[in-house]
Write an enzyme that holds these catalytic residues in place. Structure first.
Site, short mmCIF file in Angstrom:
data_model
loop_
_atom_site.label_atom_id
_atom_site.label_comp_id
_atom_site.label_asym_id
_atom_site.label_seq_id
_atom_site.Cartn_x
_atom_site.Cartn_y
_atom_site.Cartn_z
N PHE A 149 0.86 -1.18 0.00
CA PHE A 149 0.00 0.00 0.00
C PHE A 149 0.90 1.24 0.00
CE2 PHE A 149 -2.94 3.00 2.17
CZ PHE A 149 -4.02 2.88 1.32
N ASP A 183 2.39 -6.07 7.58
CA ASP A 183 1.18 -5.26 7.61
C ASP A 183 -0.01 -6.20 7.37
OD1 ASP A 183 -0.99 -3.59 7.08
OD2 ASP A 183 0.28 -2.02 6.23
N TYR A 208 -10.57 -0.84 11.03
CA TYR A 208 -11.80 -0.31 10.40
C TYR A 208 -12.19 -1.10 9.16
CZ TYR A 208 -8.10 2.26 7.93
OH TYR A 208 -6.95 2.59 7.26
N LYS A 209 -11.34 -2.06 8.75
CA LYS A 209 -11.67 -2.87 7.58
C LYS A 209 -12.46 -4.10 8.05
CE LYS A 209 -7.88 -0.82 5.02
NZ LYS A 209 -6.47 -0.86 4.65
N ARG A 243 -12.84 -3.38 -7.14
CA ARG A 243 -12.46 -4.26 -6.03
C ARG A 243 -13.70 -4.59 -5.19
NH1 ARG A 243 -8.32 -2.36 -1.32
NH2 ARG A 243 -10.04 -0.90 -1.00
C1 LIG Z 1 -5.73 0.49 4.61
C2 LIG Z 1 -4.26 0.38 4.64
C3 LIG Z 1 -3.46 1.32 5.30
C4 LIG Z 1 -4.07 2.56 5.87
O1 LIG Z 1 -3.24 3.19 6.78
P1 LIG Z 1 -3.87 4.21 7.83
O2 LIG Z 1 -2.68 4.78 8.47
O3 LIG Z 1 -4.74 3.41 8.74
O4 LIG Z 1 -4.67 5.20 7.07
C5 LIG Z 1 -2.10 1.09 5.38
N1 LIG Z 1 -1.53 -0.01 4.84
C6 LIG Z 1 -2.28 -0.93 4.18
C7 LIG Z 1 -1.63 -2.13 3.60
C8 LIG Z 1 -3.65 -0.75 4.04
O5 LIG Z 1 -4.37 -1.63 3.36
#
Ligand SMILES: *Cc1c(COP(=O)(O)O)cnc(C)c1O
Length: 413
Positions: free
Chosen positions: A127, A198, A223-224, A372
């Site tokens: 990400f 992660d 939150y996911k 997605r």
């Molecule tokens: C959703 C997501 C994030 C989001 O990071 P936040 O700091 O919570 O906004 C980070 N890394 C990955 C792999 C994600 O899917």
């Protein structure tokens, strides 16, 4: 392959051991929500818990609540509830902050624990925010670190004696490709490297086994798939053997051994607590704590079985019914190498997704061309899958996406 039909989906719902969980969620009438991998739906028990904490604890007990209602310990209590879901022992997970902030903490911790090495290894499926945070860390360290980004399938071979630590997202946010955490970690350890995982698209979606995989550090959001609500606190894991060796780069008072001694010198608390930085969002933690109730009796292997069945049914249906329109399923064909979402390439993916949303099927769009769809096993049914593909096929067959209101891009995709 025998085509999947509507009655097959209905039969799968009747046989689903998790079917009763759907009733724990407030799913709007008529909506097929396939975006729980981005923002999970509201668990029904959350509003009352938040109201109780706001009106009674904050409203009446005020500052005494830090002691009387255990607010101060809430991040570790919630962390322990998440620990079970990611195969981590008691006392190894703490809730708080965001993935991006926790990642910075872990980059600093891992760097200090492997000081002779200077390569951070990541992959191009990560990400972007993770890569941005690593770039900020590298700049802060006067470019003494190299951020090496390879293709996901090249990660294993790229782990050599130069790597200080890996920084890898277990499930690719676009393709759903799943890394082999155990194998990557074993290879990293054999080469003298540490691992940061992660779990943003793994926690609550796949049966993560942090301890069994011998992972060093991990983090994820809630939150996911964990349905903690918009901006819900993230979590962070440190392997027990490393906990007291970590030197937190964000050495705030909540990680101090005696925060209320107000010493002028920082001295880290023992264990996972030192990874806390400052005052945590109690209302959000209360919402998350309530959201975790629904997970207490969930067997993650049962969850995994349903997750893959939902994804497989979706893939089969898309290939049966939409093949003529140039759609292509992203990621590995082997279901054991996938997480709990499915992305489909389509040259007009953005507009098609807008048309889907207008038809009450919510997924999202990830550049350059992917629609997605997330399959959250606690509240997605096989009937949802059937209807979602039925609507997708109609939109493609009739070119319903080809309208100005669907073609114009919004800020959040
Ligand atoms: C959703 C997501 C994030 C989001 O990071 P936040 O700091 O919570 O906004 C980070 N890394 C990955 C792999 C994600 O899917």
């Amino acid at each position: 392959m025998k085509p999947v039909n509507r009655s097959d989906c209905e039969a799968l719902d009747r046989a689903d051991p998790l079917a009763a969980k759907r009733g724990s969620f407030a799913i709007p009438e008529g909506l097929i929500y396939l975006d729980g991998n981005s923002l999970g739906v509201l668990p029904r028990n959350v509003p009352a818990r938040v109201a109780e904490v706001a009106e009674h604890q904050w409203g009446e007990t005020l500052i005494k609540s830090w002691n009387e209602h255990g607010w101060f310990q809430l991040p570790s209590r919630v962390g322990d509830r998440i620990a079970r879901l990611v195969g981590a022992p008691h006392g190894s997970v703490i809730a708080g902050d965001t993935i991006s902030v926790n990642l910075f903490k872990l980059l600093g911790a891992a760097a200090k624990l492997n000081p002779a090495r200077r390569v951070i290894l990541s992959d191009s499926g990560n990400f972007p925010s993770d890569l941005y945070v690593a770039q900020g860390f590298r700049d802060l360290m006067d470019d003494s670190y190299v951020l090496k980004v390879v293709a996901p399938e090249e990660v294993m071979d790229a782990i050599d004696e130069s790597v200080a630590f890996t920084m890898i997202t277990e499930v690719d946010y676009r393709t759903a490709r799943l890394h082999d955490m155990k194998a990557v970690t074993a290879r990293a350890h054999a080469k003298g490297a540490l691992t940061i995982w992660d779990l943003a698209h793994s926690a609550g979606a796949t049966p993560v086994q942090l301890a069994a995989a011998n992972a060093d550090f991990a983090l994820g959001c809630t939150y996911k798939y964990l349905n903690g609500g918009p901006g819900a606190p993230a979590f962070l894991y440190v392997k027990p053997e490393l906990q007291n060796k970590v030197q937190p780069p964000l050495s705030g008072w909540w990680g101090h051994v005696a925060p209320f001694a107000f010493d002028l010198e920082y001295k880290p608390a023992p264990g996972i607590i030192r990874n806390q930085c400052g005052t945590q969002p109690i209302l959000s933690l209360a919402a998350l704590d309530a959201a975790l109730d629904v997970w207490d009796d969930v067997d993650m292997t049962v969850l995994r079985t349903k997750s893959l069945a939902l994804c497989k049914t979706y893939i089969d249906l898309v290939e049966q019914r939409c093949a003529a329109h140039g759609v292509k399923v992203a990621g590995p064909r082997d279901m054991n190498e996938r997480g709990s979402h499915v992305s489909i390439h389509h040259p007009q993916g953005y507009a098609v997704m807008q048309a889907m949303i207008a038809a009450n099927v919510v997924g999202d769009f990830r550049a350059p061309d992917m629609m997605r769809f997330g399959f959250t096993p606690l509240y997605t049914s096989f009937a949802d899958v059937w209807h979602a593909v039925d609507i997708l096929a109609r939109i493609l067959d009739k070119r319903e996406w080809d309208q100005p209101q669907f073609l114009a891009k919004k800020a959040v995709t």
